[in-house]
Scaffold this active site. Structure first.
Site, PDB file in Angstrom:
ATOM      1  N   HIS A  66      -4.173  -3.312   1.450  1.00 52.35           N
ATOM      2  CA  HIS A  66      -3.269  -4.208   2.169  1.00 52.35           C
ATOM      3  C   HIS A  66      -3.428  -4.036   3.681  1.00 52.35           C
ATOM      4  O   HIS A  66      -3.554  -5.018   4.412  1.00 52.35           O
ATOM      5  CB  HIS A  66      -1.819  -3.929   1.789  1.00 52.35           C
ATOM      6  CG  HIS A  66      -1.512  -4.151   0.349  1.00 52.35           C
ATOM      7  ND1 HIS A  66      -0.321  -3.767  -0.239  1.00 52.35           N
ATOM      8  CD2 HIS A  66      -2.239  -4.724  -0.648  1.00 52.35           C
ATOM      9  CE1 HIS A  66      -0.331  -4.100  -1.519  1.00 52.35           C
ATOM     10  NE2 HIS A  66      -1.484  -4.682  -1.784  1.00 52.35           N
ATOM     11  N   SER A 124      -5.407  -8.632  -3.060  1.00 51.34           N
ATOM     12  CA  SER A 124      -4.309  -8.314  -2.150  1.00 51.34           C
ATOM     13  C   SER A 124      -4.781  -8.140  -0.712  1.00 51.34           C
ATOM     14  O   SER A 124      -4.112  -8.582   0.224  1.00 51.34           O
ATOM     15  CB  SER A 124      -3.593  -7.040  -2.617  1.00 51.34           C
ATOM     16  OG  SER A 124      -3.055  -7.213  -3.905  1.00 51.34           O
TER      17      SER A 124
END
Length: 322
Positions: free
Chosen positions: A228, A176
């Protein structure tokens, strides 16, 4: 004046040639992204093979059953343990899952990279790989495998570093951070090459909405939003460094068919400024973050409100418990 008019007409007349040059420059064949996808899938298969849920369940005496037992040793852990249809956390840790204690106290810094090649389950893997194909192939076709590969790996690394600074008591895996790095690079590429785009505002707003929605999902429990954010910030800076496009006038001068001579900067002034500032911020940011990490600094002690960047408590869940 006459010379300037001729040059101006030549540059304008070669606009199509400039576009053609740019198209040829970005007409790369995307092979790195498919290789990365294949590597992630292969790694998931290997992890599931060694996880061997039936044997693990029998040895532990657990009454729960493996999911999809017809897959044999590739069957998934009970959903109560892993709702993403994947292996156990101990198997993920064994294969290089991100663990703060092992990175800092056992000097296993390689986990900052190895964790981005692991996935917690089949759902996790499919979501990330579909996103990678959707985002990465276009970028690789435009800018080539070297620059996109650098952005992917360094963004994944940046996400792992920021995650380690805030999260200590769990195993973190997944691509991610690297994927958010590609999103960040797309945003900075749009900004630094602003003058060559049509429908600029629409493109910018669309990309911002996509980023905000994905970061918004990250405030839910069980999602590592720090990975993220770290990957996204790293990707933005790398995009300013690696993805600026030359001016059309410079392209035209380097097109033999245009017949234009003279000196034209390859990039605009603001592109150079963004490149230098981003490079400085990237070096300083990584240096400070790594020093803090390996000194065992708990980032929550320096930023008490930062916990809400990864999980916002509601009446439905307690972030401390997750």
């Amino acid at each position: 004046m006459r010379g300037q008019d001729i040059e101006s007409r030549a540059v304008k007349g070669s606009a199509e040639d400039a576009y053609a040059i740019e198209e040829r420059e970005r007409n790369w064949i995307s092979w790195l992204v498919p290789v990365v996808v294949a590597a992630n899938v292969a790694m998931f298969v290997v992890v599931m093979y060694f996880n061997n849920c039936p044997k693990r369940i029998r040895s532990s005496g657990d009454d729960h059953k493996c999911v999809a037992r017809f897959l044999g040793r590739f069957s998934f852990q009970p959903l109560g343990e892993n709702p993403l249809f994947g292996p156990s956390s101990s198997t993920l840790e064994r294969f290089g899952g991100l663990n703060w204690d092992k990175v800092v106290h056992q000097h296993q810094g390689w986990r900052l990279i190895s964790c981005i090649w692991l996935h917690a389950g089949l759902i996790h893997l499919l979501a990330n790989m579909l996103s990678l194909v959707f985002i990465g192939i276009r970028l690789e076709q435009n800018f080539g495998f070297v620059r996109i590969g650098i952005i992917y790996l360094l963004s994944g690394f940046g996400g792992s570093v920021l995650s380690s600074l805030f999260i200590r008591n769990s195993i973190s895996v997944g691509a991610s951070g690297a994927l958010f790095g590609l999103l960040g690079a797309m945003l900075s590429e749009l900004i630094t090459n602003w003058s060559i785009y049509t429908n600029k505002v629409a493109a910018l707003l669309t990309l911002i909405v996509i980023v905000v929605i994905n970061l918004g999902i990250g405030i839910l429990p069980y999602v590592d939003n720090f990975a993220h954010i770290g990957g996204f910030l790293t990707g933005i800076l790398l995009g300013f460094i690696l993805l600026p496009r030359p001016q059309f006038a410079w392209l035209a001068r380097h097109n033999p068919a245009a017949g234009i001579r003279g000196v034209t900067p390859k990039y605009k002034g603001y592109q150079y400024v963004l490149l230098v500032v981003s490079l400085a911020l990237l070096i300083v940011g990584f240096s400070v973050a790594l020093v803090m990490l390996f000194r065992g600094v708990n980032a929550y002690e320096r930023c008490h409100w930062c916990r809400y960047l990864s999980c916002v408590p509601t009446s439905k869940w307690n972030c401390d418990a997750t």
